[in-house]
Design an enzyme around this catalytic site. Structure first.
Site, mmCIF file in Angstrom:
data_model
loop_
_atom_site.group_PDB
_atom_site.id
_atom_site.type_symbol
_atom_site.label_atom_id
_atom_site.label_comp_id
_atom_site.label_asym_id
_atom_site.label_seq_id
_atom_site.Cartn_x
_atom_site.Cartn_y
_atom_site.Cartn_z
ATOM 1 C CG ASP A 108 -4.900 -10.433 1.766
ATOM 2 O OD1 ASP A 108 -3.882 -10.371 1.075
ATOM 3 O OD2 ASP A 108 -5.148 -9.606 2.653
ATOM 4 C CE1 TYR A 135 -9.332 -7.651 1.375
ATOM 5 C CE2 TYR A 135 -8.827 -9.708 2.482
ATOM 6 C CZ TYR A 135 -8.518 -8.394 2.197
ATOM 7 O OH TYR A 135 -7.399 -7.852 2.763
ATOM 8 C CD GLU A 159 -9.893 -3.419 1.073
ATOM 9 O OE1 GLU A 159 -10.886 -3.326 1.837
ATOM 10 O OE2 GLU A 159 -8.946 -4.192 1.299
ATOM 11 C CG ASP A 198 -1.943 -1.073 1.223
ATOM 12 O OD1 ASP A 198 -1.558 -2.236 1.424
ATOM 13 O OD2 ASP A 198 -3.133 -0.774 0.996
HETATM 14 C C1 DGY Z 1 -6.167 -8.164 6.136
HETATM 15 O O1 DGY Z 1 -6.209 -8.028 7.359
HETATM 16 O O2 DGY Z 1 -7.077 -8.646 5.471
HETATM 17 C C2 DGY Z 1 -4.984 -7.677 5.439
HETATM 18 O O3 DGY Z 1 -5.210 -7.442 4.108
HETATM 19 C C3 DGY Z 1 -3.819 -8.583 5.598
HETATM 20 O O4 DGY Z 1 -2.780 -8.016 4.888
#
Ligand code: DGY
Length: 436
Positions: free
Chosen positions: A171, A358, A402, A38
């Site tokens: 992730d 996500y 995001e 980031d």
């Molecule tokens: C999260 O907490 O999901 C973060 O993206 C980990 O890097």
């Protein structure tokens, strides 16, 4: 006009997320610390209007580097109980060479700092001044790459492994699902914090967190020792995005050392890494799928899914023109329908695609930014322009979120983006796309 407003709004997001300790949080509440990749993307956006802050962002990150060259994925500059798992869970002090100044995680994230320095040089008006800054810091990035080539490539393939899905940056991708099937972690008792900030339907499940925590527990048990992790971690993956970022950053370091002059020996080493990595990368191309894919090093099998990471090698100039053509065809066929914004994070034609969750489908601005430059690099101007236009439209329509639904119509009357709001890299990179 709309562009001017967007740029001003983007600056407001970045300014509000800036912290006194000299870095920018990705998003208030959800991500209250400094995240490695980031920070790099944020520095690119900051370079357009506050070069001092852009430098500080990178400097603060590099200050947390370990004595073995490693740069952690989160730096916990100060206590904050709005995030789990925090410093007390990760215990970076277990590693003998970890930073004595900063608590952090014991995992990393895609190595983008090298090419970020190059982008900062491109954007800076005062090139001399920026070169001085680069001169001061470039060796730290070199040491970081040296760490990777020394510790993360056990079979000398030029392809680094990651030992945790959080190291990939993507992730919660469905890519990891088959690895979870090989594991049976305990059901940990812990208090999730992310779902107090964001709707749970957009975040990983409790069981998925058990896998994430379990991998950290295994690494901790061995004091984050790379050699042990390579031998025993149930998660050991060669990721096309992670490795493409390393290659792109290698390329940037070579160019920057050229500009600085007098570092012939280091340049030679990087050139050798680069040759090995580009050659090794062929292993990740799946001709049948027409895309680069992940390789599960632990279970010795390719993970045959197409993701936005599959196209990221374009950004690093890895494919030849023939493979680049194949990649764009795959992108258009699977991800590029008229009813969709480019570029979904996961194959929309796959059963596991989820447009809200996500990394399981939504569009991410950092990936679009890389794909934009990657496609331009290969002269796919029309497709590059479409990605740029889609990115701007998504932010204008849904806000500085995001991640974003790739469906142009998703049936939601009050449509917004997903995940964290006022998200720093969405703001930073849209500034670059709009100014460029
Ligand atoms: C999260 O907490 O999901 C973060 O993206 C980990 O890097």
């Amino acid at each position: 006009m709309i562009h001017k407003t967007l740029i001003n709004d983007a600056k407001k997001v970045l300014n509000a997320n800036f912290q006194e300790a000299g870095f920018t949080i990705p998003s208030k509440g959800l991500y209250p610390f400094q995240w490695k990749w980031d920070s790099g993307f944020i520095a690119i956006g900051l370079s357009y209007y506050n070069i001092a802050k852009a430098k500080l962002e990178v400097e603060t990150l590099l200050n947390a580097q370990w004595n073995n060259g490693f740069i952690p994925h989160i730096i916990f500059h100060k206590e904050n109980d709005s995030y789990f798992p925090g410093a007390d869970f990760h215990c970076s002090e277990l590693h003998p060479l970890s930073s004595k100044k900063h608590k952090s995680t014991g995992m990393t994230q895609p190595p983008i700092t090298g090419f970020v320095l190059k982008e900062m040089y491109r954007i800076a008006e005062d090139k001399e001044d920026m070169l001085q800054f680069i001169q001061k810091h470039i060796d730290k990035v070199y040491e970081n790459h040296l760490y990777f080539y020394t510790n993360r490539d056990p079979f000398n393939e030029g392809l680094m492994y990651i030992y945790h899905n959080w190291e990939s940056g993507t992730d919660n991708s469905p890519v990891w699902d088959d690895i979870w099937k090989t594991m049976d972690p305990p059901e940990y008792a812990f208090e999730r914090k992310d779902t107090t900030h964001v709707n749970a339907s957009q975040r990983p499940s409790k069981r998925e967190y058990d896998y994430y925590l379990h991998l950290i527990e295994i690494a901790k048990k061995h004091k984050y020792d790379d050699e042990k992790i390579a031998k025993i971690s149930p998660f050991l993956v060669q990721d096309p995005l992670f490795n493409a970022m390393l290659i792109k950053s290698n390329e940037a370091l070579i160019e920057l050392y050229d500009l600085l002059g007098g570092e012939g020996a280091k340049k030679l080493v990087i050139q050798q890494w680069q040759q090995k990595s580009k050659k090794g990368f062929k292993k990740l191309f799946d001709a049948e799928l027409g895309a680069y894919i992940h390789y599960d090093l632990r279970n010795k099998r390719p993970i045959r899914h197409i993701t936005s990471s599959s196209f990221s090698p374009l950004f690093a100039g890895i494919p030849d023109v023939e493979k680049a053509k194949i990649l764009t065809t795959t992108m258009l066929e699977k991800f590029g329908g008229e009813d969709k914004y480019l570029c979904a994070s996961f194959d929309p034609t796959n059963d596991k695609f989820n447009p809200k969750k996500y990394w399981r489908g939504p569009v991410w601005i950092n990936m679009n930014w890389m794909l934009y430059y990657g496609l331009k690099r290969y002269d796919y101007k029309e497709l590059a322009d479409r990605i740029k236009k889609d990115s701007i439209e998504l932010i204008d329509r849904d806000g500085f979120f995001e991640y974003f639904d790739c469906r142009k119509e998703n049936g939601e009357p009050n449509r917004t983006g997903y995940g964290g709001g006022n998200f720093s890299w969405s703001a930073a990179l849209i500034i670059d796309l709009l100014k460029n």
